[in-house]
Design an enzyme around this catalytic site. Structure first.
Site, PDB file in Angstrom:
ATOM      1  N   GLY A 269       0.817  -1.216   0.000  1.00 29.43           N
ATOM      2  CA  GLY A 269       0.000   0.000   0.000  1.00 29.43           C
ATOM      3  C   GLY A 269       0.842   1.253   0.000  1.00 29.43           C
ATOM      4  O   GLY A 269       2.067   1.210  -0.150  1.00 29.43           O
ATOM      5  N   SER A 270       0.155   2.375   0.178  1.00 23.95           N
ATOM      6  CA  SER A 270       0.795   3.689   0.074  1.00 23.95           C
ATOM      7  C   SER A 270       1.965   3.847   1.044  1.00 23.95           C
ATOM      8  O   SER A 270       1.936   3.336   2.170  1.00 23.95           O
ATOM      9  CB  SER A 270      -0.257   4.756   0.375  1.00 23.95           C
ATOM     10  OG  SER A 270       0.364   5.983   0.621  1.00 23.95           O
ATOM     11  N   THR A 271       2.982   4.611   0.602  1.00 24.90           N
ATOM     12  CA  THR A 271       4.123   4.893   1.484  1.00 24.90           C
ATOM     13  C   THR A 271       3.706   5.797   2.647  1.00 24.90           C
ATOM     14  O   THR A 271       4.466   5.960   3.599  1.00 24.90           O
ATOM     15  CB  THR A 271       5.282   5.573   0.720  1.00 24.90           C
ATOM     16  OG1 THR A 271       4.804   6.779   0.134  1.00 24.90           O
ATOM     17  CG2 THR A 271       5.845   4.675  -0.358  1.00 24.90           C
ATOM     18  N   VAL A 272       2.498   6.377   2.550  1.00 24.21           N
ATOM     19  CA  VAL A 272       1.963   7.156   3.669  1.00 24.21           C
ATOM     20  C   VAL A 272       1.772   6.251   4.898  1.00 24.21           C
ATOM     21  O   VAL A 272       1.676   6.723   6.030  1.00 24.21           O
ATOM     22  CB  VAL A 272       0.637   7.839   3.238  1.00 24.21           C
ATOM     23  CG1 VAL A 272      -0.064   8.485   4.407  1.00 24.21           C
ATOM     24  CG2 VAL A 272       0.917   8.878   2.169  1.00 24.21           C
TER      25      VAL A 272
END
Lengths: 385, 135
Positions: free
Chosen positions: B63-66
């Site tokens: 998933g997102s690096t966030v």
């Protein structure tokens, strides 16, 4: 990963906590990617500005960093935020408050308030082979593939750490041998419009586990509009950070009718929409010029949101393009983009018409709004009366 | 069971906790309640289980690096794992998240059967000297 004596001292906090935090991030990423050392970068582009992307956790981290007086040490630009504060909109005041807290943190650190995901179209580019640190995936892929700059596909945190230290781990696409394609995509369907290139990019990102891929002759002489669409989609669905046209002897994957249809089935979730949204990545002068040529005194038959950087807005205003688009009913929005925008909600819209595969992914997944995909020329033909 | 195996340091430090092992990748942004540390993704094999104070052993994050900020948030809410071990690859989301949250992180890529058998045992990661010990 090797650290110089000076870098070790910074890591250990001798020069303050922001530098120590930034080096901790770079060291962890360097260890994870088996980097040999850190190398200088001259420009950092930070993602994670929109409140909808980093939320309260990111906002608190930035606040802490800012309170300990963090400053960027190299030229640093930033991605779009959640809305255009120069325009009236229905954005909830709580969202605005939280968004502006993030913006204030970045501005206090000394960033250039570009609020754009296409920094390569609005700032003077350094010489080829210059090392930069670009977090926005379309920008990293464009920098590597179209402008000969050198960047990994950075994350919000790694680009921030590079902005503060002026350095990045020497790994992956920063190392020459990784800048050759490891996967060649054999394209067996006609790929003409920017939307076709978006579908090709999205499929490739999902299917190819490689830092650099080749599209053979399809990438040769590709124009900016198609390259932006390809890069944005490639970055959305996978970890690839560069494309080329070199046809080396490497693993091959096929993009044929079956693959194109499966991507269309996944992303094109309605045949009609009640609003047009253009700009993911944000539109540059190329696309605005293209639109201008098709307007010919006509008006949009549906509401049309057009996202572009403020710098492009000013340029296009001078040349008369912006007034022309406004006369046609276009709503120009600066500093924001279609991705994760709070301007498009399920309560207000059933379906969105766009030419962007990246926008389609995020609108479907995060805004829970259906998407009708059409290329820009078709949109101009179908919805201008 | 007891035993000691060597590991590769990504983020330094020493920590102890109950081993929580999974062969499924974890999405830190969307699959974990940041206030409780409980895995909320119903398709995940650790669904309903809290990762708080554990030695979390998983292949890698997706998933997102966030998701890195989510790891930071878990730590701020006092529900983060004590330490983490990646068994396939160390992605930059987990690496940078552990770095800002101060969570020891190591990689052990060739011992997944041993690690699976240590489920629920107490383990100690000493990332600084590259050792993982099961009590």
């Amino acid at each position: 990963m090797y650290l110089s004596r000076q870098e070790e001292r910074a890591l250990n906090g001798e020069f303050g906590s922001p530098l120590s935090t930034a080096y901790k991030i770079l060291l962890a990423i360097g260890q994870a990617t088996e980097a040999e050392k850190l190398v200088p970068v001259t420009w950092s582009h930070i993602s994670g500005v929109n409140y909808n992307t980093i939320g309260d956790a990111g906002s608190e981290f930035l606040s802490d960093l800012n309170e300990s007086n963090a400053k960027v040490s190299v030229f640093t630009t930033v991605n779009p935020m959640g809305y255009d504060k120069s325009k009236k909109s229905k954005i909830p005041s709580e969202f605005k408050r939280r968004q502006l807290k993030i913006v204030d943190s970045y501005i206090s650190m000394g960033i250039t308030p570009s609020f754009s995901c296409i920094p390569y179209e609005i700032f003077k580019l350094p010489r080829r082979n210059t090392s930069v640190s670009f977090a926005e995936s379309n920008a990293a892929i464009m920098a590597n593939s179209m402008y000969g700059l050198v960047s990994n596909k950075e994350s919000a945190l790694s680009a921030l750490a590079s902005a503060i230290t002026g350095k990045a781990p020497y790994s992956d696409l920063r190392v020459r041998e990784f800048r050759y394609p490891k996967v060649l995509v054999k394209v067996e369907v006609p790929v003409k419009t920017e939307l076709d290139f978006g579908m090709l990019g999205y499929y490739t990102g999902k299917s190819a586990n490689a830092s650099c891929v080749s599209f053979g002759s399809h990438a040769k002489g590709i124009d900016i509009m198609r390259a932006k669409s390809l890069s944005a989609a490639l970055g959305t669905s996978g970890s690839c950070g560069m494309f080329s046209s070199e046809e080396l002897n490497c693993e091959k994957i096929t993009f044929g009718k079956k693959e194109a249809d499966s991507i269309k089935d996944e992303l094109n979730t309605t045949e009609k929409g009640d609003v047009i949204a253009l700009g993911s990545p944000q539109l540059g002068l190329n696309e605005l010029n293209f639109m201008s040529q098709h307007l010919e005194g006509k008006k949009f038959s549906k509401p049309c949101m057009i996202f572009c950087p403020r710098a492009v807005y000013h340029q296009a205003s001078k040349s008369g393009i912006i007034p022309q688009i406004k006369r046609a009913g276009g709503d120009i929005i600066c500093d924001a983009c279609t991705c994760l925008t709070p301007l498009i909600t399920k309560d207000e819209y059933d379906g969105v018409i766009t030419n962007s595969v990246k926008a389609s992914y995020y609108l479907n997944k995060f805004n829970n709004v259906s998407v009708c995909l059409k290329d820009l020329k078709t949109i101009m033909n179908d919805y201008l009366k | 069971m007891t035993g000691t195996i060597s590991c590769r340091k990504i983020v330094g430090g020493v920590c102890t906790g109950r081993v929580l092992f999974t062969r499924s990748p974890i999405n830190f942004l969307s699959a974990i309640d940041q206030n409780t540390g409980i895995i909320t993704d119903s398709s995940h094999d650790l669904h309903g289980i809290s990762i708080s104070d554990t030695i979390l052993i998983f292949p890698y994050s997706v998933g997102s690096t966030v998701g890195a900020y989510s790891i930071f948030s878990l730590r701020r809410n006092l529900v983060a794992p004590s330490g983490m071990i990646c068994t396939v690859k160390v992605d930059i989301t987990t690496a940078s998240g552990c770095a800002i949250a101060g969570i020891p992180l190591v990689s052990i890529t060739n011992q997944s059967d041993f690690l699976e058998n240590s489920q629920n045992s107490y383990g100690t990661i000493n990332a600084d000297i590259g050792v993982f010990r099961i009590e």
